[in-house]
Scaffold this motif. Structure first.
Motif, PDB file in Angstrom:
ATOM      1  N   LYS A 279      35.081  30.498  15.332  1.00  0.00           N
ATOM      2  CA  LYS A 279      36.284  30.004  16.023  1.00  0.00           C
ATOM      3  C   LYS A 279      37.246  31.162  16.267  1.00  0.00           C
ATOM      4  CE  LYS A 279      36.374  25.197  14.362  1.00  0.00           C
ATOM      5  NZ  LYS A 279      35.366  24.752  15.291  1.00  0.00           N
ATOM      6  N   GLY A 280      37.936  31.090  17.399  1.00  0.00           N
ATOM      7  CA  GLY A 280      38.885  32.158  17.722  1.00  0.00           C
ATOM      8  C   GLY A 280      38.274  33.258  18.565  1.00  0.00           C
ATOM      9  N   ASN A 281      36.958  33.249  18.690  1.00  0.00           N
ATOM     10  CA  ASN A 281      36.318  34.253  19.532  1.00  0.00           C
ATOM     11  C   ASN A 281      36.739  34.101  20.988  1.00  0.00           C
ATOM     12  OD1 ASN A 281      34.439  36.275  18.472  1.00  0.00           O
ATOM     13  ND2 ASN A 281      33.381  34.537  17.559  1.00  0.00           N
ATOM     14  N   LYS A 282      36.929  35.220  21.648  1.00  0.00           N
ATOM     15  CA  LYS A 282      37.208  35.216  23.095  1.00  0.00           C
ATOM     16  C   LYS A 282      36.036  35.897  23.783  1.00  0.00           C
ATOM     17  CE  LYS A 282      41.511  35.635  24.619  1.00  0.00           C
ATOM     18  NZ  LYS A 282      42.920  36.061  24.784  1.00  0.00           N
ATOM     19  N   ILE A 283      35.293  35.082  24.503  1.00  0.00           N
ATOM     20  CA  ILE A 283      34.065  35.578  25.137  1.00  0.00           C
ATOM     21  C   ILE A 283      34.324  35.839  26.617  1.00  0.00           C
ATOM     22  CG2 ILE A 283      31.654  35.033  25.679  1.00  0.00           C
ATOM     23  CD1 ILE A 283      31.786  32.994  23.346  1.00  0.00           C
ATOM     24  N   LEU A 284      33.887  36.994  27.073  1.00  0.00           N
ATOM     25  CA  LEU A 284      33.948  37.294  28.507  1.00  0.00           C
ATOM     26  C   LEU A 284      32.527  37.399  29.051  1.00  0.00           C
ATOM     27  CD1 LEU A 284      35.684  38.006  30.997  1.00  0.00           C
ATOM     28  CD2 LEU A 284      35.428  40.417  30.366  1.00  0.00           C
ATOM     29  N   ALA A 285      32.178  36.447  29.931  1.00  0.00           N
ATOM     30  CA  ALA A 285      30.867  36.505  30.595  1.00  0.00           C
ATOM     31  C   ALA A 285      31.045  37.247  31.915  1.00  0.00           C
ATOM     32  CB  ALA A 285      30.351  35.095  30.844  1.00  0.00           C
ATOM     33  N   ILE A 286      30.089  38.076  32.254  1.00  0.00           N
ATOM     34  CA  ILE A 286      30.156  38.817  33.518  1.00  0.00           C
ATOM     35  C   ILE A 286      29.352  38.049  34.575  1.00  0.00           C
ATOM     36  CG2 ILE A 286      29.761  41.032  34.670  1.00  0.00           C
ATOM     37  CD1 ILE A 286      31.657  41.189  32.208  1.00  0.00           C
ATOM     38  N   HIS A 287      30.020  37.653  35.638  1.00  0.00           N
ATOM     39  CA  HIS A 287      29.291  37.037  36.766  1.00  0.00           C
ATOM     40  C   HIS A 287      28.761  38.161  37.634  1.00  0.00           C
ATOM     41  CE1 HIS A 287      27.838  34.604  39.896  1.00  0.00           C
ATOM     42  NE2 HIS A 287      28.526  33.513  39.610  1.00  0.00           N
ATOM     43  N   THR A 288      27.486  38.464  37.480  1.00  0.00           N
ATOM     44  CA  THR A 288      26.903  39.624  38.158  1.00  0.00           C
ATOM     45  C   THR A 288      26.477  39.326  39.599  1.00  0.00           C
ATOM     46  OG1 THR A 288      24.967  39.022  36.832  1.00  0.00           O
ATOM     47  CG2 THR A 288      26.156  41.002  36.184  1.00  0.00           C
ATOM     48  N   GLY A 289      26.777  38.120  40.091  1.00  0.00           N
ATOM     49  CA  GLY A 289      26.475  37.826  41.494  1.00  0.00           C
ATOM     50  C   GLY A 289      25.132  37.115  41.655  1.00  0.00           C
ATOM     51  N   GLY A 290      24.383  37.523  42.674  1.00  0.00           N
ATOM     52  CA  GLY A 290      23.042  36.975  42.870  1.00  0.00           C
ATOM     53  C   GLY A 290      22.996  35.656  43.625  1.00  0.00           C
ATOM     54  N   LEU A 291      24.118  35.257  44.179  1.00  0.00           N
ATOM     55  CA  LEU A 291      24.171  33.932  44.814  1.00  0.00           C
ATOM     56  C   LEU A 291      23.325  33.869  46.088  1.00  0.00           C
ATOM     57  CD1 LEU A 291      27.971  33.240  44.223  1.00  0.00           C
ATOM     58  CD2 LEU A 291      26.029  32.441  42.864  1.00  0.00           C
ATOM     59  N   GLN A 292      23.026  35.022  46.675  1.00  0.00           N
ATOM     60  CA  GLN A 292      22.154  35.011  47.862  1.00  0.00           C
ATOM     61  C   GLN A 292      20.768  34.449  47.529  1.00  0.00           C
ATOM     62  OE1 GLN A 292      19.333  37.117  49.074  1.00  0.00           O
ATOM     63  NE2 GLN A 292      18.978  37.799  46.972  1.00  0.00           N
ATOM     64  N   GLY A 293      20.399  34.463  46.273  1.00  0.00           N
ATOM     65  CA  GLY A 293      19.066  33.998  45.880  1.00  0.00           C
ATOM     66  C   GLY A 293      18.925  32.483  45.808  1.00  0.00           C
TER      67      GLY A 293
END
Ligand SMILES: *Cc1c(COP(=O)(O)O)cnc(C)c1O
Length: 310
Positions: A279-293
Motif C-alpha cells: 500500500k502507498g506504492n505509486k506505480i507509473l506504467a509507460i504507454h509505449t504506443g503500438g495502437l496502429q497494430g
C-alpha cells in the motif's frame, strides 16, 4: 535535430478492478508523442536518425514482422525527414501477391504509402538478420544504407529511451514497461533514481531478454522481468485479454494495444489485485504506443471468430 525531445503527459488511472487497493496507478502517454512515430519508437529512432544523417546516409534499412510497430514508425520517420526506407519483412509468402498483401495489411499499407520499399524474406533467412554475410548481400542489392536493427534496438535507441523518465517522475517508485527486444526498458533502467525500481513485462516467451538488457544497462539492481503475462507468446492473445483491453478503455478512455501495452496493463492490474505491491506504492506504467497494430489484430480476431478490440 530530427525528433525533438518531448515530454508526454501523465494520467492517473481510475479502474474498478483496482479501486481501494491502496496502490495508485498512473500512465505516461508516450503513445501521444507523435501521430505516426508513436511511443517508444519515437524515442528509439531519435538518435538513430541523427546518426544516419551524421554518417551522410540517405537510406534507412530495417527489419520487422508484417504488423510491426517499428516498421510503421521507421517508414513514417524516413518519409518525414527525407530518408529512403527499406523494410526487410519476415514471411516470403507475403510477396506472392504483393498488391493484395499491401491492400489488406494495414501496417504494410501505411509503410508503403510512406514510400517504404519492401523485401520479403523467408522465416529462416530472417533469422540471419544480424549475420555480416546477410547484411553484405543486402548492401549488394540496395547500395549503401544506415542499418536500424529489428525493433530499432541499439545503443542510440537506448539513449533515446533514457529520455522517457524526467525529474518530475521521481515521485513514482515503481516504473512498469512492456518488453519486446529490451531496448526501451534498458533506457528506463539507466535513468532510474535510486529509490525507484523497474518491472518489465515481456510480450514474448524466451529467456534471452535478461542477457539482452544486460548489454545496455549500467545498473544491475533495481529491475526485474515478470514473465507471467506473455499470453502464449508474441502477438498471441486470448479472449480474456481482449475483454480486459475493452473494459479498460471503456472505463479509463485509454486505448491499449494487444501485443504489448495490453499485456503489461493486464499484468499490473493482476499483481495489484493479488497484493503484490505494498500500500502507498505509486506505480507509473509507460504507454509505449503500438495502437496502429489494433487494426491488423482485429482482422486476425475476425478470422478466428473472436471478439474485436473496440
Ligand atoms: C516495440 C514496442 C515495445 C517493445 O520495445 P522494446 O524496446 O523492443 O523492448 C513495447 N511496446 C510497444 C507498443 C512497442 O511497439
Amino acid at each position: 535535430m530530427f525528433l525533438e525531445n518531448k515530454n508526454s503527459r501523465i494520467q492517473q488511472i481510475h479502474f474498478s478492478e483496482i479501486e481501494n487497493s491502496g496502490v495508485s496507478l498512473f500512465i505516461k502517454r508516450e503513445d501521444e508523442l507523435h501521430p505516426f512515430i508513436s511511443g517508444n519508437k519515437y524515442r528509439k529512432l531519435k538518435y538513430n536518425l541523427a546518426e544516419a544523417a551524421k554518417q551522410q546516409k540517405s537510406t534507412l534499412l530495417t527489419f520487422g514482422g508484417a504488423y510491426s510497430n517499428h516498421i510503421a514508425a521507421a517508414a513514417a520517420a524516413g518519409f518525414a525527414y527525407n530518408f529512403k526506407t527499406i523494410g526487410i519483412i519476415r514471411g516470403d509468402e507475403l510477396a506472392n501477391n504483393l498488391e493484395e498483401t499491401i491492400q489488406i495489411n494495414p501496417t504494410l499499407k501505411f509503410a508503403s504509402e510512406h514510400q517504404m520499399k519492401f523485401e520479403f524474406v523467408s522465416r529462416s533467412a530472417y533469422r540471419n538478420k544480424t549475420e555480416p554475410e546477410f547484411i553484405a548481400s543486402l548492401k549488394e542489392k540496395f547500395g549503401d544504407f544506415y542499418l536500424v536493427p529489428e525493433g530499432g534496438t541499439n545503443n542510440f535507441a537506448v539513449k533515446g529511451c533514457e529520455e522517457i523518465l524526467t525529474e518530475e517522475d521521481a515521485k513514482y517508485n515503481v516504473i512498469c514497461c512492456a518488453v519486446g527486444t529490451g531496448g526501451t526498458i534498458s533506457g528506463i533502467i539507466n535513468s532510474l533514481k535510486n529509490h525507484q525500481k523497474a518491472i518489465g513485462f515481456p510480450a514474448l516467451k524466451g529467456d534471452f531478454l535478461q542477457h539482452e538488457i544486460n548489454k545496455y544497462i549500467l545498473k544491475t539492481e533495481n529491475w526485474s522481468l515478470n514473465t507471467n503475462y506473455h499470453f502464449g507468446g508474441y502477438a498471441k492473445v486470448s479472449e480474456e485479454l481482449i475483454i480486459f483491453i475493452n473494459k479498460f478503455k471503456r472505463e479509463t478512455k485509454i486505448p491499449l494495444d494487444p501485443v504489448y501495452t495490453g499485456k503489461m496493463m493486464f499484468g499490473i492490474v493482476d499483481l495489484i489485485k493479488k497484493g503484490f505491491f505494498e500500500k502507498g506504492n505509486k506505480i507509473l506504467a509507460i504507454h509505449t504506443g503500438g495502437l496502429q497494430g489494433i487494426e491488423g489484430m482485429n482482422q486476425l480476431l475476425e478470422k478466428k471468430n473472436l471478439a474485436q478490440i473496440v
